[in-house]
Design a protein around this motif. Structure first.
Motif: not given
Length: 864
Positions: A332-340, A342-350, A353-356, A365-369
């Motif tokens: 569940g943590g992996r799904e919501v981006g609990g890791l530094a 990743t982003l939520a919903a299996h998105m990354g820092f492309a 994805d950050v914009a979405r 103030t969206m984290a970009a990296k």
């Protein structure tokens, strides 16, 4: 009897369903949920005894600022103020959250949203980084998304099951019973593990591999498959991208003899493994911490996945690589981006994805990296770069590698917040603010298990004191930091719906993680939701969530392994015991769970022990360049020569020794950031003591101040196993007041002392320099019972049954009872022992031990 509540277990990633019935204010009856597809009613020993862990002993029940109780408003105001000030003065990267797979998905989601979308930093990492982040990185490299391409049903269809770096019989007992059932129907089992564990004892083939040589083994297997025409060229051309130099790299040093040498395996055993794999296309390769917790864990994951992709053993019934997670909601943590990373919903820092995610959250103030991963995060705390830290539902002062440095970092951090269920932990003593969180049985939300199955965890008990759910705590802080409209949550269902909407937002099949069917789920439907798997039969059509729809073979090569160092000639491995969990804040409350392994032990091969002057049940000091700790020695032929094994569970709250976190290096996998817990250079030496003993008391006592003092929860009280030097008379001060009776044996340096209150046993202290100590079991049974001078004998008059060490925890059956029954009744199978004694008929984690006792009896009978 109260209402039956269907919920999920608090422990491992198997995700077992539980039916819990409240039988009192803080009393719960536990049984397995026969309707839950993860376990079909089975539970392991830990799940079976959850009811023993729901009391309020040691609970944090009120917000605390320093040593003083505070109101929620005052505590939350302070947290919000200090985080706002730190961000204003030093920027968003000066703060961090360190969270946990013990959180529910809704808790995880809110914390991730606050940090990455509103504070504007990705400095939120999780203790799941320590156990399965290499699997995440491997999945993303191979599949383009963190998707586990298997289900438990695949175990039922497999003809060959390969367990790599997993003592499944102990760590995931319910899954292991499913494996055993399949093997009883004819499937073969191969266990790849440096240790000969209980799981390995039941395998058709055990490969006692050299630690860290997994890539060589899997590349050798893949080369064998190619040589023997087992590569699925049609599948590769349709569904897999193969780098130009892939086969050249795989082939380097991958002949049978070179692989056998690299892995330190008999060539005949290696050949048998290759032949079993070749003969059984329906193969599931299940891997866990032994693969992930390595300095090359990601490469080891991809080496396994490569074999399955290249042979087309994926996306089919009974054929898959299968990462099985350690914590109840690591997924569940992996799904919501609990890791530094990743982003939520299996998105990354492309950028897209950050914009979405930023659009969806309306994030200012969206984290970009990516943020700092766990080891780097605590290093940054120690260096002063992170000035405010919030730790939720975990105990990094124990569980992190090089834990001594972690403690030093916490001690100098200007502001530390800890949300926890326990008042005093090794981490919370560094907290400026402690916030009382809901525990298992009080939480309400969802979790995801190892096979991508989402289940409800429902509250059975009322929230005690002023404890609150983690999502509520984070929500209130976010509101007080100025983001009230973005964090309007009043119930978990609202958070789950938002989580589902984000998974579907602008997701036109690009990501398999998609909960669009749950987007409009109502509150009542959420309450009654049945377990379901997202992603269905992932990869069944041979399509993957990459730009070209193809999976990737990843060229990985075995690195040269370090030879033993003169000062550190041993290799240290760490892991779990069967009946304990993490740092024992829960399982340590259960008298039954505590007795299976009641002390932290270092397992040593008898040959090494003889050379080093170690004897069974003596004490030894294990040291590494990072630190040292004392353990009880247990001799084990299951250990490879030159290697040691220690458990991860003991903390300062339970023992003066056994602090495993002090020992591993703070070195990590370069791709995943996961620490390499499994192969630390180490040394071991005997520890001489002048006396040994134990202290038994009906109520809590101060931890004895001696070389070795390990606290064990027992029925009716506490037991301390003791050893030390100097005068043990100082232990007298720990005993309660009451009538004292005492016996001395000056010749053996033995002293036995009992304290009676109103004629009943309140405490007993037994110490000796040269003599024997009595079994603890009978004395434990006398706590609170009428007693006299005869109690100093440590045993009742006349003969009595000595059950020996407990083998079957579920039915409280000892080793000597099983041995006697096997011999006297001529029992020849585990099932026969189960019929006679019930042992092994519940969770089944003791079945390997029972089978071994049967074999030993058979060997003895033949020898006679």
């Amino acid at each position: 009897m109260g209402e039956q509540v269907r919920t999920t277990c608090a422990y491992c990633g198997v995700g077992c369903g539980i039916v819990a019935t409240r039988t009192g204010e803080r009393a719960v009856e536990i049984k397995g949920d026969a309707q839950h597809p993860a376990n079909h009613g089975r539970l392991c020993s830990k799940g079976t005894h959850l009811g023993e862990t729901v009391g309020l002993e040691g609970r944090l029940l009120h917000p605390m600022i320093g040593k003083r109780q505070a109101s929620w408003d005052k505590a939350l105001d302070l947290v919000a103020k200090r985080f706002r000030q730190t961000i204003a003065e030093h920027g968003p990267d000066s703060v961090a959250f360190y969270v946990s797979g013990q959180l529910l998905t809704e808790d995880y989601y809110v914390a991730n949203k606050l940090m990455k979308g509103f504070i504007g930093s990705a400095n939120i990492d999780t203790n799941s980084r320590l156990c399965m982040s290499s699997a995440v990185a491997g999945h993303m490299r191979a599949f383009g998304e963190d998707v586990v391409p298997a289900s438990y049903d695949d175990l039922d269809a497999a003809d060959l099951i390969v367990l790599v770096g997993s003592n499944t019989a102990w760590c995931h007992p319910v899954v292991y019973q499913r494996i055993r059932a399949r093997c009883d129907a004819g499937a073969k089992l191969v266990v790849i593990d440096p240790r000969r564990t209980e799981t390995a004892d039941e395998a058709d083939l055990h490969l006692a591999i050299k630690p860290g040589s997994d890539v060589a083994l899997m590349n050798g297997l893949l080369a064998h498959c190619r040589t023997n025409g087992l590569i699925d060229e049609t599948y590769l051309s349709r569904s897999v991208s193969v780098p130009d130099d892939f086969w050249d790299k795989v082939g380097e040093g991958s002949d049978l003899w070179s692989v056998a040498k690299a892995c330190d395996l008999p060539p005949a055993d290696l050949r048998r493994f290759f032949e079993l794999f070749a003969a059984n296309p329906r193969t599931v390769t299940m891997f866990s911490q032994g693969v992930n917790q390595s300095l090359r864990g990601t490469d080891q994951v991809n080496a396994i996945i490569n074999v399955h992709l290249a042979t087309g053993r994926i996306g089919k019934p009974g054929a898959a690589p299968f990462s099985i997670t350690g914590q109840p909601n690591a997924m569940g943590g992996r799904e919501v981006g609990g890791l530094a990373s990743t982003l939520a919903a299996h998105m990354g820092f492309a950028a897209d994805d950050v914009a979405r995610v930023g659009r969806f959250w309306a994030a200012p103030t969206m984290a970009a990296k990516p943020g700092l991963k766990a080891v780097d995060l605590f290093r940054a705390v120690g260096e002063g770069r992170i000035k405010a830290l919030w730790v939720m539902a975990t105990n990094p002062a124990v569980s992190m590698p090089d834990a001594g440095r972690v403690r030093e970092a916490l001690a100098v951090c200007p502001f530390v917040v800890v949300s926890d269920v326990i008042a005093e932990t090794d981490t919370s003593k560094f907290a400026h603010v402690r916030l009382p969180a809901a525990a298992w049985g009080e939480k309400d939300g969802t979790v995801t298990n190892s096979e991508r199955r989402i289940s409800r965890q429902r509250a059975v008990l009322d929230l005690p004191g002023e404890a609150k759910p983690d999502w509520w705590i984070v929500t209130k802080v976010a509101q007080k930091m100025g983001w009230r409209t973005a964090f309007p949550y009043d119930r978990p269902a609202e958070i789950f719906r938002e989580h589902a909407r984000l998974s579907a937002y602008q997701n036109h099949g690009a990501r398999l993680f998609d909960l669009r069917e749950q987007v409009v789920i109502g509150n009542e439907a959420y309450e009654n939701i049945e377990p379901f798997r997202w992603g269905g039969d992932a990869f069944a059509e041979g399509r993957f969530p990459t730009a070209d729809g193809k999976a990737r073979l990843v060229a990985v090569q075995q690195i040269a392994l370090q030879d033993p160092l003169p000062k550190w000639p041993m290799t240290l491995n760490t892991g779990r015991y069967r009946d304990h969990w993490h740092t024992m804040t829960r399982t340590g409350l259960s008298p039954k769970l505590a007795r299976h392994r009641d002390e932290p032990m270092v397992e040593v091969h008898p040959g090494d022990a003889a050379e080093l002057g170690l004897t069974d049940r003596s004490l030894a000091r294990v040291s590494t360049p990072q630190g040292e700790s004392v353990f009880r020695v247990i001799l084990s032929t299951g250990q490879r020569r030159g290697e040691l094994f220690v458990p991860i569970h003991w903390t300062d709250q339970q023992s003066t020794g056994g602090r495993t976190g002090l020992l591993p290096r703070p070195l990590v996998d370069p791709h995943s950031g996961q620490p390499g817990f499994k192969s630390t250079p180490a040394a071991i030496a005997p520890v001489a003591v002048e006396w040994r003993g134990f202290l038994l008391a009906a109520s809590e006592v101060k931890q004895p101040d001696c070389l070795w003092a390990t606290r064990v929860r027992v029925a009716g009280g506490v037991l301390y196993e003791l050893a030390g030097d100097g005068d043990p008379a100082q232990l007298d001060a720990l005993l309660p007041k009451g009538e004292r009776i005492e016996a001395l044996d000056r010749a053996r340096g033995s002293r036995r002392l009992a304290i009676l209150k109103d004629g009943k046993l309140a405490a007993a202290l037994f110490v000796t320099r040269e003599g024997l100590l009595p079994s603890r079991d009978w004395l434990i049974a006398q706590i609170g019972a009428a007693a006299g001078p005869a109690v100093l004998a440590g045993a009742p008059p006349g003969a009595r049954e000595d059950r020996g060490p407990i083998v079957c925890l579920c039915f409280d059956v000892g080793l000597k009872t099983i041995v006697q029954a096997v011999a006297s009744q001529q029992l020849t199978s585990v099932e026969a022992v189960g019929a006679a004694l019930s042992a092994g008929t519940n969770c089944g984690s003791c079945r390997p031990a029972i089978r071994r006792l049967i074999e030993q009896n058979r060997s003895t009978a033949h020898a006679g």
